[in-house]
Structure formats: C-alpha cells, structure tokens
Motif scaffolding. Sequence first.
Motif, PDB file in Angstrom:
ATOM      1  N   ASN A  46     -10.352  48.889  -3.307  1.00 22.01           N
ATOM      2  CA  ASN A  46     -10.670  48.679  -4.715  1.00 22.01           C
ATOM      3  C   ASN A  46     -10.140  49.837  -5.534  1.00 22.01           C
ATOM      4  N   GLU A  47      -9.255  49.517  -6.424  1.00 23.20           N
ATOM      5  CA  GLU A  47      -8.671  50.530  -7.294  1.00 23.20           C
ATOM      6  C   GLU A  47      -9.496  50.583  -8.575  1.00 23.20           C
ATOM      7  N   THR A  48      -9.963  51.752  -8.917  1.00 21.32           N
ATOM      8  CA  THR A  48     -10.755  51.899 -10.127  1.00 21.32           C
ATOM      9  C   THR A  48      -9.832  52.047 -11.319  1.00 21.32           C
ATOM     10  N   LYS A  63      -5.390  35.876 -14.141  1.00 28.41           N
ATOM     11  CA  LYS A  63      -5.538  36.989 -13.199  1.00 28.41           C
ATOM     12  C   LYS A  63      -4.537  38.110 -13.451  1.00 28.41           C
ATOM     13  N   ASP A 100      -7.065  43.513 -18.154  1.00 26.15           N
ATOM     14  CA  ASP A 100      -8.454  43.882 -17.874  1.00 26.15           C
ATOM     15  C   ASP A 100      -9.095  42.987 -16.819  1.00 26.15           C
ATOM     16  N   TYR A 101      -8.271  42.281 -16.043  1.00 26.04           N
ATOM     17  CA  TYR A 101      -8.825  41.348 -15.051  1.00 26.04           C
ATOM     18  C   TYR A 101      -9.754  42.043 -14.054  1.00 26.04           C
ATOM     19  N   SER A 102      -9.419  43.241 -13.609  1.00 30.72           N
ATOM     20  CA  SER A 102     -10.281  43.911 -12.623  1.00 30.72           C
ATOM     21  C   SER A 102     -11.660  44.195 -13.213  1.00 30.72           C
ATOM     22  N   GLN A 104     -13.333  40.754 -13.344  1.00 31.73           N
ATOM     23  CA  GLN A 104     -13.647  40.345 -11.979  1.00 31.73           C
ATOM     24  C   GLN A 104     -14.894  41.070 -11.475  1.00 31.73           C
ATOM     25  N   SER A 105     -15.019  42.359 -11.783  1.00 34.34           N
ATOM     26  CA  SER A 105     -16.191  43.108 -11.314  1.00 34.34           C
ATOM     27  C   SER A 105     -17.481  42.561 -11.929  1.00 34.34           C
ATOM     28  N   GLU A 137     -18.155  39.026 -10.184  1.00 34.65           N
ATOM     29  CA  GLU A 137     -18.612  39.156  -8.795  1.00 34.65           C
ATOM     30  C   GLU A 137     -20.120  39.353  -8.691  1.00 34.65           C
TER      31      GLU A 137
END
Length: 115
Positions: A2-4, A80, A84-86, A89-90, A93
């Motif tokens: 997981n890349e922050t 995706k 800002d998808y990550s 996604q967080s 989840e």
Amino acid sequence: MNETVTIDIQRASQLLKLLGDPTRLTMMQLLKSHECCVCEFVEIFNMSQPAISQHLRKLRDIKLVKEERKGQWIFFSINKSHEDYSFIQSILEQLPKQDESIEKLEVQGLRVCCE
C-alpha cells in the motif's frame, strides 16, 4: 504494498462532501465492482431517473465515475485512474459491500433492464 498518497485538505474536503451523501456513497460502492446504468440505479434506490442522473452528474463532473455508451445506453463505472482513487478506495474499503442490491436486480430480471 500500500502506497501512501496524500492529498491536500481542500481536495479531501471536497471529495468527502460529495461522498457525504448516502446515495452517492452507495453508488460509488456499487460501481467499485459493477458497471451500472441509470435504470438500474432507479430500481436500487427507488428514485426518479432525473434524481439519479443528478447524483451521477456530480460524480462525473469531478471524474470519479466514467461512462461508456453501449448502443443507446450509458453505463457508469468507477474511474480507477482518477488521481484520488487511492483515497476513495480507502474509504470504500471500510464500507459494507452492496452486492445484494445487484443480486436482487438479477433475481427480478432487471439487472440490465435497458438492453
């Protein structure tokens, strides 16, 4: 791994405000694993087509969702590749899956009611 990735407070605030609406948040959770058309959302949320389209427009305007025309119908999916998808996604989840809504449509024969 997981890349922050950090986003600025203003951007995060804008995204959280947009996703603060339960309908849009649920739409995003559904779109995480399913393509949907407006007519399917009308059935799932028991809302009018114009109301659903308005929610989708807000998500599309900041490119959180993308659309693909198939014949005369437009199907929506989560974008995706959004910058800002990550972050999105967080958030997603942490939420319960919404697959039962899709399964209900399938049982009722409404899964792809617009084809």
